[in-house]
Design a protein around this motif. Structure first.
Motif, short mmCIF file in Angstrom:
data_model
loop_
_atom_site.label_atom_id
_atom_site.label_comp_id
_atom_site.label_asym_id
_atom_site.label_seq_id
_atom_site.Cartn_x
_atom_site.Cartn_y
_atom_site.Cartn_z
N VAL A 1 -10.37 18.02 -0.78
CA VAL A 1 -10.19 16.69 -0.19
C VAL A 1 -10.90 16.63 1.16
O VAL A 1 -10.89 17.59 1.93
N ARG A 2 -11.57 15.50 1.44
CA ARG A 2 -12.24 15.30 2.73
C ARG A 2 -11.24 14.71 3.71
O ARG A 2 -10.35 13.96 3.30
N THR A 3 -11.47 15.00 4.99
CA THR A 3 -10.56 14.47 6.01
C THR A 3 -10.45 12.95 5.91
O THR A 3 -9.36 12.39 5.95
N TRP A 4 -11.60 12.28 5.75
CA TRP A 4 -11.54 10.81 5.74
C TRP A 4 -10.81 10.31 4.52
O TRP A 4 -10.09 9.30 4.58
N GLU A 5 -10.95 11.01 3.39
CA GLU A 5 -10.22 10.58 2.19
C GLU A 5 -8.71 10.69 2.41
O GLU A 5 -7.93 9.81 2.02
N LEU A 6 -8.33 11.77 3.06
CA LEU A 6 -6.91 11.99 3.35
C LEU A 6 -6.38 10.86 4.24
O LEU A 6 -5.32 10.28 3.98
N LEU A 7 -7.15 10.54 5.29
CA LEU A 7 -6.69 9.51 6.23
C LEU A 7 -6.70 8.13 5.58
O LEU A 7 -5.75 7.36 5.73
N VAL A 8 -7.76 7.83 4.84
CA VAL A 8 -7.80 6.52 4.19
C VAL A 8 -6.66 6.40 3.18
O VAL A 8 -5.99 5.36 3.10
N GLY A 9 -6.39 7.46 2.46
CA GLY A 9 -5.27 7.45 1.51
C GLY A 9 -3.96 7.17 2.23
O GLY A 9 -3.16 6.34 1.77
N LYS A 10 -3.77 7.81 3.36
CA LYS A 10 -2.53 7.59 4.11
C LYS A 10 -2.47 6.16 4.64
O LYS A 10 -1.40 5.54 4.68
N ILE A 11 -3.63 5.64 5.07
CA ILE A 11 -3.66 4.27 5.59
C ILE A 11 -3.30 3.28 4.50
O ILE A 11 -2.44 2.40 4.68
N VAL A 12 -3.94 3.42 3.34
CA VAL A 12 -3.66 2.49 2.24
C VAL A 12 -2.18 2.59 1.86
O VAL A 12 -1.49 1.58 1.70
N ALA A 13 -1.71 3.83 1.76
CA ALA A 13 -0.32 4.03 1.35
C ALA A 13 0.66 3.40 2.33
O ALA A 13 1.69 2.86 1.93
N GLY A 14 0.34 3.43 3.62
CA GLY A 14 1.23 2.85 4.62
C GLY A 14 1.02 1.36 4.77
O GLY A 14 1.96 0.60 4.98
N ALA A 15 -0.24 0.90 4.62
CA ALA A 15 -0.56 -0.50 4.88
C ALA A 15 0.01 -1.41 3.80
O ALA A 15 0.51 -2.49 4.09
N VAL A 16 -0.05 -0.96 2.55
CA VAL A 16 0.40 -1.83 1.46
C VAL A 16 1.88 -2.22 1.62
O VAL A 16 2.19 -3.41 1.69
N PRO A 17 2.78 -1.28 1.74
CA PRO A 17 4.18 -1.70 1.93
C PRO A 17 4.38 -2.46 3.24
O PRO A 17 5.16 -3.41 3.28
N ALA A 18 3.65 -2.07 4.28
CA ALA A 18 3.83 -2.74 5.57
C ALA A 18 3.45 -4.22 5.47
O ALA A 18 4.19 -5.10 5.91
N LEU A 19 2.28 -4.50 4.85
CA LEU A 19 1.84 -5.89 4.73
C LEU A 19 2.74 -6.65 3.77
O LEU A 19 3.06 -7.82 4.00
N LEU A 20 3.13 -5.98 2.69
CA LEU A 20 4.00 -6.65 1.72
C LEU A 20 5.30 -7.08 2.38
O LEU A 20 5.79 -8.20 2.16
N VAL A 21 5.83 -6.19 3.19
CA VAL A 21 7.09 -6.50 3.87
C VAL A 21 6.90 -7.70 4.80
O VAL A 21 7.73 -8.60 4.87
N ALA A 22 5.75 -7.72 5.51
CA ALA A 22 5.50 -8.81 6.44
C ALA A 22 5.35 -10.14 5.69
O ALA A 22 5.93 -11.16 6.08
N TRP A 23 4.58 -10.09 4.61
CA TRP A 23 4.38 -11.33 3.84
C TRP A 23 5.71 -11.78 3.21
O TRP A 23 6.01 -12.96 3.17
N ALA A 24 6.45 -10.82 2.74
CA ALA A 24 7.75 -11.16 2.16
C ALA A 24 8.64 -11.82 3.22
O ALA A 24 9.35 -12.78 2.93
#
Ligand SMILES: Nc1ncnc2c1ncn2[C@@H]1O[C@H](COP(=O)(O)OP(=O)(O)OP(=O)(O)O)[C@@H](O)[C@H]1O
Ligand SMILES: [Mg+2]
Lengths: 251, 310
Positions: A108-131
Motif C-alpha cells: 500500500v502507498r502512503t497516499w492510498e492509505l490516507l485517501v482511503g482514510k479520508i473517504v472512509a471518514g468523509a462519507v459518514p461525516a457528510l451523510l450525517v451533516a446532510w441528514a
C-alpha cells in the motif's frame, strides 16, 4: 490502486461498525443539533420580546429567523468535527496498536492509505451533516415555519452544503492527519488540529453571521480556494506521514 | 542457475541523531539460505530488518532485495517480501480473519479470503478465526502475525524474533515451518536471541553489534573462535606421563583439569587423535574416555561479542 484504497475504506468502516461508541457519536449529532436549533427557535420568541432587536424587528418570526439562520453554520461544523476526530483516532490507533508497521510493509502507498482514510471518514461525516439538514427542514416545515425556511434555503445554502462543507471537512481531516503524524500522543494531535482549524471556523462564522455578505459567488470562491489548499495540504500530509518517524518515534 | 544473491547490502548505515544504530553493514544472502542475525539488545537487528523492508531509510549505504532498492521502490519490494515485525500489531476489535483479509487484499493476485482462512488453519488457529484479536493470547497473536507474513507466499522473509512468546510446542512447529519454507526455496533473514534455535535453523549466523562482528556457519564460527580441545579421562595418572605427552611433537599443550581429566590441544585434532590414544596406551594408561570439548554456540557468541566490545 483502487482495490487498495477500497480495502482501507472497508476496513475503516468495519472498525467504526465494531465500535458502538462511534456509531452513537454519529447518530447523536444530528439529533442534538436539530433538536437544539428547533427548540431555541421555538422557545426564544415565546419569552423574549422581539423589540430588543431594535427598530424594524416587529414580530416573533424575525427573531425566529435570526436563530434559524445560525443553523447552516452549525451544520458546517459537524463534518469538520467528525472528520477531525476520525482522522486523529484512526492514525493514533494504528500507532498505539502497532498496526502501522506491518501495514507499511505491504504494497500500500502512503497516499492510498490516507485517501482511503479520508473517504472512509468523509462519507459518514457528510451523510450525517446532510441528514441533519433534511431533518431540520422536515421538523421546521412540520412546525409550520415553511415561509421562514424558504428564505433560508438559498443557492448559497446549497453551495455551502455541497461544496463548502466537503472542502472544510477535507481540510479538517487532512489537518487531523498532519497533527497525528507529528504529535506524540492522541491528545496533542487533537489539540494541534483544533488550533489550526479554529481560523477556518472563525472565517465561516464571520460569513454566516452576516458580517460579510455570503453571496453565491463568494461561497463558490471560498470553496475553491479551500479545495486548492486541501490539495496542497494533502501532499504535505503524505510527505509528513514519513514512514520513518511514525514507526519509531511513537512511544 | 538461481540468481546468486537475493539480499545484499553495501555499507548500509543508520543513525538516529547522534546515535549510530547500524554501521557499514555489508552482507550478501544467496537464494534459499537462512541467515540468523544475532546480537545483544539495541544491536541494530530490528533497524537492519526495517531498512531491508523499506520501512526505514538508511542514512548511507545501499541495499538490494530481490534486485530492487527498498529505499527507492518500497512498494515493489513489498510484493515479494514478508516482514514479521517485532510486535504483532492487529486491529483488536476485529476478528482474526477480518484482520488477515485486510492485509491480504493489498497484494496483487491474492484471493484475500482464501489466503486468510488458509493462514489461520496453517497456524493452528482453526476455530478461532471469527474471534476478536483482542481476545487472543500473546502467542496466538504471534502465530497470527506469522500467518499474515505468509499470506502472499513471499519468496523472501524477514522475521524479527519469530519464536518470541511462543510455547515450546508452537516454537518447535514454527521451526519446522521455517525449515519447510526454506525447502521451498525461500530466503530467510531472521533475528533471534535463542542461540539453540539459530544453530538449528540457520545456514549462516551473523553476529552483529552495530557493526557486523562475524558471519559464517555455526561450525566455522566455533572453529574460528575456539581451538578444538580433547578431554581425556584416565583411570590413573602420573606426572611422568604428563611430561612425556608434553614432549610429543603433535601435542601443543596438556593441562590437568580440576576433575583430574586432561585437557589436550593437538597440532591437528583429526589426524593426531589416534596417535595420542596409542601413545597413552603405550605408556600403560587406561583410558576411560576421550572426547572433544563441545563449545556451545552461546560460548562462541559471548566470546565474539566480548571481543567486539573491546
Ligand atoms: N527511532 C529511534 N530513535 C532513536 N534511536 C533509535 C530509534 N530506533 C532505534 N533506535 C536505536 O537504535 C539502536 C538499535 O535498535 P534496534 O531496535 O535495531 O535494536 P535490536 O538489535 O533490534 O534490539 P533488541 O534485541 O532489543 O530487539 C538502539 O540503540 C536504539 O535505541
Ligand atoms: Mg529488535
Amino acid at each position: 490502486m483502487r482495490r487498495r484504497i477500497w480495502n482501507v475504506v472497508h476496513m475503516e468502516w468495519a472498525g467504526i461498525a465494531a465500535t458502538p461508541s462511534s456509531l452513537l457519536f454519529l447518530a447523536v449529532i444530528p439529533a442534538l443539533l436539530v433538536g437544539q436549533a428547533v427548540f431555541l427557535s421555538w422557545i426564544v420568541p415565546r419569552f423574549v420580546n422581539p423589540a430588543i432587536l431594535g427598530a424594524g424587528a416587529g414580530d416573533a418570526d424575525t427573531l425566529r429567523l435570526l436563530i434559524l439562520k445560525q443553523f447552516p453554520f452549525f451544520v458546517l461544523l459537524i463534518p469538520a468535527m467528525i472528520a477531525n476526530v476520525f482522522a486523529t483516532l484512526s492514525i493514533v490507533e494504528e500507532k498505539v496498536t502497532r498496526t502501522l508497521e506491518p501495514l507499511l510493509a505491504t504494497p500500500v502507498r502512503t497516499w492510498e492509505l490516507l485517501v482511503g482514510k479520508i473517504v472512509a471518514g468523509a462519507v459518514p461525516a457528510l451523510l450525517v451533516a446532510w441528514a441533519s439538514a433534511v431533518l431540520f427542514a422536515a421538523v421546521g416545515f412540520g412546525l409550520g415555519w415553511g415561509p421562514l425556511l424558504r428564505t433560508l434555503f438559498t443557492p448559497t445554502f446549497f453551495l455551502s452544503m455541497f461544496l463548502l462543507m466537503p472542502a472544510v471537512s477535507l481540510m479538517s481531516f487532512v489537518i487531523g492527519v498532519i497533527g497525528s503524524s507529528r504529535a506524540s500522543d492522541a491528545k496533542a494531535a487533537q489539540n494541534l488540529a483544533v488550533v489550526i482549524i479554529f481560523p477556518i471556523f472563525a472565517l465561516i462564522a464571520v460569513q454566516v453571521t452576516g458580517l460579510v455578505a455570503f453571496t453565491p459567488l463568494r461561497t463558490l470562491f471560498l470553496s475553491l480556494v479551500l479545495l486548492a489548499a486541501d490539495g496542497l495540504l494533502l501532499r504535505a500530509a503524505v510527505r509528513l506521514f514519513a514512514r520513518e518517524s511514525i514507526v519509531t518515534r511513537w512511544k | 542457475m538461481r540468481d546468486p544473491e537475493v539480499i545484499s547490502t553495501d555499507g548500509l548505515s543508520k543513525r538516529f541523531g547522534e546515535r549510530i544504530a547500524v554501521e557499514e553493514l555489508t552482507l550478501a544472502v544467496p537464494a534459499g539460505e537462512i541467515v540468523g542475525l544475532l546480537g545483544p539488545n539495541g544491536a541494530g537487528k530490528t533497524t537492519t530488518l526495517r531498512m531491508l523492508a523499506g520501512i526505514l531509510a538508511p542514512t548511507s549505504g545501499t541495499a538490494l532485495v530481490d534486485g530492487l532498492d527498498p529505499a527507492k521502490e518500497p512498494e515493489r519490494v513489498h510484493e515479494s517480501i514478508g516482514f514479521l515485525t517485532e510486535s504483532p500489531g492487529f486491529y483488536e476489535r476485529l476478528s482474526a480473519e477480518r484482520n488477515l483479509t485486510y492485509f491480504a487484499a493489498f497484494y496483487g493476485g491474492v484471493d484475500a479470503h482464501a489466503a486468510a482462512r488458509n493462514g489461520i488453519e496453517q497456524m493452528g488457529l482453526a476455530g478461532r478465526g471469527g474471534d476478536k484479536v483482542g481476545t487472543f493470547s500473546k502467542g496466538m497473536k504471534q502465530r497470527l502475525a506469522l500467518a499474515r507474513v505468509l499470506l502472499h507466499e513471499p519468496r523472501i522473509l524477514f522475521l524479527d524474533e519469530p519464536t518470541a512468546g511462543l510455547d515450546p510446542e508452537a516454537a518447535r512447529n514454527l521451526r519446522e515451518l521455517i525449515v519447510s519454507l526454506k525447502k521451498e526455496g525461500r530466503t530467510i533473514l531472521l533475528s533471534t536471541h535463542n542461540l539453540t534455535e539459530a544453530e538449528e535453523l540457520c545456514d549462516r549466523i551473523a553476529v552483529f553489534r552495530t557493526r557486523l562482528v562475524a558471519i559464517d556457519t555455526p561450525g566455522a564460527l566455533r572453529d574460528r573462535q575456539f581451538e578444538r580441545r580433547l578431554r581425556v579421562r584416565l583411570a590413573s595418572m602420573t606426572e611422568d606421563w604428563l611430561a612425556a605427552l608434553r614432549a610429543e611433537p603433535f601435542v601443543r599443550s596438556v593441562e590437568r583439569g580440576t576433575d583430574g581429566a586432561l585437557d589436550v590441544r593437538l597440532a591437528d585434532p583429526d589426524r593426531d587423535r589416534p596417535r595420542l590414544v596409542t601413545r597413552i596406551v603405550e605408556m600403560g594408561g587406561q583410558i576411560l574416555e576421550v572426547r572433544e570439548v563441545e563449545r556451545s554456540l552461546e560460548d562462541v557468541y559471548l566470546s565474539l561479542i566480548e571481543e567486539a566490545t573491546e
